[in-house]
Write a protein that holds these residues in place. Structure first.
Motif, PDB file in Angstrom:
ATOM      1  N   ILE A 122       0.837  -1.202   0.000  1.00 57.07           N
ATOM      2  CA  ILE A 122       0.000   0.000   0.000  1.00 57.07           C
ATOM      3  C   ILE A 122       0.871   1.251   0.000  1.00 57.07           C
ATOM      4  CG2 ILE A 122      -1.645   1.348   1.387  1.00 57.07           C
ATOM      5  CD1 ILE A 122      -2.855  -1.385   2.226  1.00 57.07           C
ATOM      6  N   GLU A 123       1.914   1.255   0.818  1.00 52.32           N
ATOM      7  CA  GLU A 123       2.797   2.421   0.904  1.00 52.32           C
ATOM      8  C   GLU A 123       3.541   2.662  -0.400  1.00 52.32           C
ATOM      9  OE1 GLU A 123       5.259   1.817   4.315  1.00 52.32           O
ATOM     10  OE2 GLU A 123       3.626   2.199   5.727  1.00 52.32           O
ATOM     11  N   SER A 124       3.916   1.588  -1.080  1.00 59.92           N
ATOM     12  CA  SER A 124       4.651   1.749  -2.333  1.00 59.92           C
ATOM     13  C   SER A 124       3.714   1.994  -3.516  1.00 59.92           C
ATOM     14  CB  SER A 124       5.514   0.512  -2.601  1.00 59.92           C
ATOM     15  OG  SER A 124       4.695  -0.629  -2.847  1.00 59.92           O
ATOM     16  N   GLY A 125       2.418   1.793  -3.345  1.00 58.81           N
ATOM     17  CA  GLY A 125       1.458   2.026  -4.415  1.00 58.81           C
ATOM     18  C   GLY A 125       1.267   0.829  -5.331  1.00 58.81           C
ATOM     19  N   ASN A 126       1.759  -0.340  -4.959  1.00 59.30           N
ATOM     20  CA  ASN A 126       1.656  -1.538  -5.784  1.00 59.30           C
ATOM     21  C   ASN A 126       0.445  -2.396  -5.464  1.00 59.30           C
ATOM     22  OD1 ASN A 126       4.060  -0.887  -7.044  1.00 59.30           O
ATOM     23  ND2 ASN A 126       5.288  -2.049  -5.578  1.00 59.30           N
ATOM     24  N   TYR A 127      -0.330  -2.023  -4.458  1.00 56.01           N
ATOM     25  CA  TYR A 127      -1.472  -2.845  -4.051  1.00 56.01           C
ATOM     26  C   TYR A 127      -2.654  -2.564  -4.964  1.00 56.01           C
ATOM     27  CZ  TYR A 127      -5.072  -4.972  -1.155  1.00 56.01           C
ATOM     28  OH  TYR A 127      -6.099  -5.757  -0.699  1.00 56.01           O
ATOM     29  N   LYS A 128      -3.158  -3.600  -5.604  1.00 58.83           N
ATOM     30  CA  LYS A 128      -4.297  -3.481  -6.508  1.00 58.83           C
ATOM     31  C   LYS A 128      -5.464  -4.285  -5.943  1.00 58.83           C
ATOM     32  CE  LYS A 128      -1.809  -1.408  -9.657  1.00 58.83           C
ATOM     33  NZ  LYS A 128      -1.703  -0.008  -9.615  1.00 58.83           N
ATOM     34  N   VAL A 129      -6.628  -3.689  -5.928  1.00 56.09           N
ATOM     35  CA  VAL A 129      -7.833  -4.350  -5.445  1.00 56.09           C
ATOM     36  C   VAL A 129      -8.540  -4.977  -6.641  1.00 56.09           C
ATOM     37  CG1 VAL A 129     -10.046  -4.048  -4.291  1.00 56.09           C
ATOM     38  CG2 VAL A 129      -8.068  -2.706  -3.570  1.00 56.09           C
ATOM     39  N   GLU A 130      -8.866  -6.257  -6.529  1.00 56.75           N
ATOM     40  CA  GLU A 130      -9.632  -6.935  -7.566  1.00 56.75           C
ATOM     41  C   GLU A 130     -11.095  -6.925  -7.125  1.00 56.75           C
ATOM     42  OE1 GLU A 130      -8.037 -10.815  -8.370  1.00 56.75           O
ATOM     43  OE2 GLU A 130      -5.990 -10.049  -8.366  1.00 56.75           O
ATOM     44  N   PRO A 131     -11.930  -6.126  -7.760  1.00 52.72           N
ATOM     45  CA  PRO A 131     -13.314  -5.963  -7.299  1.00 52.72           C
ATOM     46  C   PRO A 131     -14.118  -7.261  -7.343  1.00 52.72           C
ATOM     47  CG  PRO A 131     -12.803  -4.433  -9.094  1.00 52.72           C
ATOM     48  CD  PRO A 131     -11.612  -5.256  -8.874  1.00 52.72           C
ATOM     49  N   GLU A 132     -13.894  -8.106  -8.345  1.00 52.64           N
ATOM     50  CA  GLU A 132     -14.654  -9.354  -8.462  1.00 52.64           C
ATOM     51  C   GLU A 132     -14.348 -10.281  -7.285  1.00 52.64           C
ATOM     52  OE1 GLU A 132     -12.648  -8.297 -11.051  1.00 52.64           O
ATOM     53  OE2 GLU A 132     -14.247  -7.349 -12.203  1.00 52.64           O
ATOM     54  N   THR A 133     -13.076 -10.415  -6.963  1.00 54.65           N
ATOM     55  CA  THR A 133     -12.666 -11.276  -5.856  1.00 54.65           C
ATOM     56  C   THR A 133     -13.198 -10.738  -4.530  1.00 54.65           C
ATOM     57  OG1 THR A 133     -10.639 -11.758  -7.081  1.00 54.65           O
ATOM     58  CG2 THR A 133     -10.680 -12.406  -4.769  1.00 54.65           C
ATOM     59  N   LEU A 134     -13.119  -9.431  -4.378  1.00 56.50           N
ATOM     60  CA  LEU A 134     -13.617  -8.808  -3.155  1.00 56.50           C
ATOM     61  C   LEU A 134     -15.117  -9.046  -2.992  1.00 56.50           C
ATOM     62  CD1 LEU A 134     -13.184  -6.970  -0.680  1.00 56.50           C
ATOM     63  CD2 LEU A 134     -13.576  -5.028  -2.199  1.00 56.50           C
ATOM     64  N   ALA A 135     -15.859  -8.853  -4.048  1.00 56.80           N
ATOM     65  CA  ALA A 135     -17.311  -9.054  -3.988  1.00 56.80           C
ATOM     66  C   ALA A 135     -17.655 -10.511  -3.703  1.00 56.80           C
ATOM     67  CB  ALA A 135     -17.952  -8.609  -5.304  1.00 56.80           C
ATOM     68  N   ALA A 136     -16.952 -11.434  -4.335  1.00 53.48           N
ATOM     69  CA  ALA A 136     -17.212 -12.859  -4.098  1.00 53.48           C
ATOM     70  C   ALA A 136     -16.929 -13.235  -2.643  1.00 53.48           C
ATOM     71  CB  ALA A 136     -16.359 -13.707  -5.047  1.00 53.48           C
ATOM     72  N   ASN A 137     -15.854 -12.705  -2.093  1.00 56.29           N
ATOM     73  CA  ASN A 137     -15.510 -13.000  -0.698  1.00 56.29           C
ATOM     74  C   ASN A 137     -16.526 -12.382   0.268  1.00 56.29           C
ATOM     75  OD1 ASN A 137     -13.273 -14.520  -1.393  1.00 56.29           O
ATOM     76  ND2 ASN A 137     -11.854 -12.804  -1.201  1.00 56.29           N
ATOM     77  N   LEU A 138     -17.017 -11.196  -0.048  1.00 61.86           N
ATOM     78  CA  LEU A 138     -18.034 -10.579   0.811  1.00 61.86           C
ATOM     79  C   LEU A 138     -19.325 -11.390   0.800  1.00 61.86           C
ATOM     80  CD1 LEU A 138     -17.587  -6.772   0.041  1.00 61.86           C
ATOM     81  CD2 LEU A 138     -17.186  -7.926   2.216  1.00 61.86           C
ATOM     82  N   ILE A 139     -19.702 -11.879  -0.352  1.00 60.92           N
ATOM     83  CA  ILE A 139     -20.917 -12.700  -0.449  1.00 60.92           C
ATOM     84  C   ILE A 139     -20.760 -13.988   0.343  1.00 60.92           C
ATOM     85  CG2 ILE A 139     -22.338 -14.061  -2.038  1.00 60.92           C
ATOM     86  CD1 ILE A 139     -21.856 -11.794  -4.102  1.00 60.92           C
ATOM     87  N   LYS A 140     -19.596 -14.636   0.244  1.00 58.94           N
ATOM     88  CA  LYS A 140     -19.330 -15.866   1.010  1.00 58.94           C
ATOM     89  C   LYS A 140     -19.404 -15.578   2.514  1.00 58.94           C
ATOM     90  CE  LYS A 140     -16.187 -18.123  -2.217  1.00 58.94           C
ATOM     91  NZ  LYS A 140     -14.787 -18.541  -2.429  1.00 58.94           N
ATOM     92  N   TYR A 141     -18.851 -14.459   2.916  1.00 58.27           N
ATOM     93  CA  TYR A 141     -18.807 -14.127   4.339  1.00 58.27           C
ATOM     94  C   TYR A 141     -20.207 -13.908   4.902  1.00 58.27           C
ATOM     95  CZ  TYR A 141     -17.755 -11.597   8.627  1.00 58.27           C
ATOM     96  OH  TYR A 141     -17.697 -11.201   9.932  1.00 58.27           O
ATOM     97  N   TYR A 142     -21.055 -13.173   4.181  1.00 52.41           N
ATOM     98  CA  TYR A 142     -22.374 -12.845   4.698  1.00 52.41           C
ATOM     99  C   TYR A 142     -23.403 -13.967   4.505  1.00 52.41           C
ATOM    100  CZ  TYR A 142     -20.913  -8.167   5.851  1.00 52.41           C
ATOM    101  OH  TYR A 142     -20.289  -7.109   6.426  1.00 52.41           O
ATOM    102  N   LYS A 143     -23.102 -14.951   3.663  1.00 57.24           N
ATOM    103  CA  LYS A 143     -24.019 -16.080   3.501  1.00 57.24           C
ATOM    104  C   LYS A 143     -23.866 -17.087   4.632  1.00 57.24           C
ATOM    105  CE  LYS A 143     -25.122 -16.251  -1.367  1.00 57.24           C
ATOM    106  NZ  LYS A 143     -25.074 -17.062  -2.584  1.00 57.24           N
ATOM    107  N   LYS A 144     -22.799 -17.025   5.361  1.00 56.91           N
ATOM    108  CA  LYS A 144     -22.576 -18.002   6.442  1.00 56.91           C
ATOM    109  C   LYS A 144     -23.540 -17.849   7.541  1.00 56.91           C
ATOM    110  CE  LYS A 144     -17.674 -18.751   5.733  1.00 56.91           C
ATOM    111  NZ  LYS A 144     -16.367 -18.687   6.304  1.00 56.91           N
TER     112      LYS A 144
END
Length: 87
Positions: A65-87
């Motif tokens: 994050i500090e170096s600016g190399n961190y990239k967020v993959e929106p599809e992966t993030l959304a899939a993980n959020l759905i898995k988390y809240y379906k539990k």
């Protein structure tokens, strides 16, 4: 007239104080705190490998994050959020 001897102990205030001081020192020596930690408690207090790995991952992410190399993959993030809240 007869004078009867009354049971008056020999009074020596210095000796009495000295005996009290000695008794207090002995009582202090007797009253000591002891602590025993079981092996299970020692094992629980050690750092777990999961915690160590998690801390390493957090440090890697902070560096990215500090170096600016961190990239967020929106599809992966959304899939993980759905898995988390379906539990």
């Amino acid at each position: 007239m007869k004078i009867n001897k009354i049971n008056i102990p020999a009074i020596n205030p210095y000796k009495t104080n000295q005996l009290k001081a000695e008794q207090a020192k002995e009582q202090a020596k007797i009253k000591t705190d002891k602590l025993e930690i079981s092996s299970a408690a020692k094992q629980l207090s050690e750092t777990s490998p999961i915690t160590t790995e998690r801390n390493e991952r957090v440090q890697q992410l902070k560096a990215q994050i500090e170096s600016g190399n961190y990239k967020v993959e929106p599809e992966t993030l959304a899939a993980n959020l759905i898995k988390y809240y379906k539990k």
